[in-house]
Design an enzyme around this catalytic site. Sequence first.
Site, PDB file in Angstrom:
ATOM      1  N   GLU A 286     -11.549  -7.055   2.548  1.00  0.00           N
ATOM      2  CA  GLU A 286     -10.560  -7.304   3.611  1.00  0.00           C
ATOM      3  C   GLU A 286     -10.456  -6.097   4.545  1.00  0.00           C
ATOM      4  OE1 GLU A 286      -6.841  -8.992   2.199  1.00  0.00           O
ATOM      5  OE2 GLU A 286      -7.896 -10.773   1.484  1.00  0.00           O
TER       6      GLU A 286
ATOM      7  N   GLU B 121     -12.018 -14.849  -2.780  1.00  0.00           N
ATOM      8  CA  GLU B 121     -10.585 -14.949  -3.106  1.00  0.00           C
ATOM      9  C   GLU B 121     -10.096 -16.292  -2.598  1.00  0.00           C
ATOM     10  OE1 GLU B 121      -7.965 -11.654  -2.209  1.00  0.00           O
ATOM     11  OE2 GLU B 121      -9.547 -10.192  -2.665  1.00  0.00           O
TER      12      GLU B 121
END
Length: 493
Positions: A174, A297
Amino acid sequence: MTNRAIINADVTKGTINKNIYGHFAEHLGRCIYEGFWVGEDSEIPNTNGIRNDVVEALKNIKIPVLRWPGGCFADEYHWKDGIGPRENRKRMVNTHWGGVIENNHFGTHEFFMLCDMLETEPYVCGNVGSGTVQEMSEWVEYMTFNGESPMANLRQENGKEEPWALTYFGVGNENWGCGGNMRPQYYADLYNRFQTYVRNYGENKIYRIAGGPNVDDYKWTDVLMRESAQHMDGLSLHYYTIPGEFWTGKGAATNFPEDEWDVTMQKAYHIQELIEKHSTIMDKYDPEKRVGLIIDEWGTWFDVEEGTNPGFLYQQNTIRDALVAGVSLNIFNDHSDRVQMANIAQTINVLQSMILTDKEKMILTPTYHVFEMYKVHQDAAKVALDITSDTFKVGEKEMPQVTASASKANDGNLNITLCNVDRANVADLTIDLRGIDVNQITGRVLTANEMDAHNTFDNPDNVKPIDFTDFQINGNELSINLPSKSVVALSVK
Ligand code: AHR
């Protein structure tokens, strides 16, 4: 109306990569500590510090790949803090997750030991946000180099003579957010630089995964593919199913209103649109589909359970979570030409878990049971399936009542997984089974009366699969009555 499907069992469409059934374990809340790791001196039965009950349960769902150490934690993790004698390891603050002390007792050696016990492939995520190229490069050397080198020598001093086999390596996490708040152009340059030093030592060949977009950030995908596709094997995508708003109220994990069931299902379906749109952009630069979309995720994210540390992301897991899992996995199977891995977040005690623990107690969640029912799809041949489902409206959007996936295993069995996302109504489904002689069909169902039915430490088997017989076969026409809120697995021999 009746939902209808056609399955051409003799028409296969590639292999469903077993890694779609992958998992994720972060140093977050009680996932690693208490979940996996209790330490060698614990009274909880363990092998070298790792809980025996958890390993046994997870082996039963055949975890193909496990991502670690984060998540946001990965971009502030310094791997050298987690090697050597445990009593000497650095204590740090886990600033992202609850501000608690991280004693680094679970580090590289413990992670590989866990993977060995689970018979799973490791997927290590490196630190770009607060780390250096040298640190990342040395970690790979420490783990995989066989020979005389500073890091290989250090590994041997720490008791591991031979290197480990490591295939999957993530270059940051991220990086548009907790991994450094970068622009895609900046991250692409950093990615190209960092990955250069993620070396293949000897026979060990690393599958490099670039930090990908958040949800529908299509620009990120476009820039990364344009600038870095030639240097990557996979591009990650993160998407969480959140009925409410991330910052102002995600919605409760239990005891939620009916409309939150519907919105949750609708948001679960949204991953299909994301996969198709990101994949279309990837096609522009990689028409051969060499680069995998790695959904490392995904899962439900609700408000934390009252009375627990808000930074620990502990939530209960209900039949609604089971449906989110079933729908998502059917979608991943369907897009297995591009989706080469997916890692549900997270394995134990965090977000959409397989397992919840309370000291020495452990329960399996409805989501665990879905992974168990679906494990037959791992590395199986995807079979051609067309479904026309009834739809119902949530707000302005239509959504299908039934989803399905079918594959053929090595033993020749045809395995079909079905979800009826309708919280109130039975779904009648007729499947025209072509290209197969039907001798015997067996089935199992996971369902419940209440929308938020779940397992507790006092009632651990409240939601679990039972035999399913509510179907009739007439020639090759299979008629099924799918209960409301159900996940069904059928095996056709
Ligand atoms: O899974 C919890 C967190 O969600 C991860 O650490 C992060 O990558 C994501 O935002």
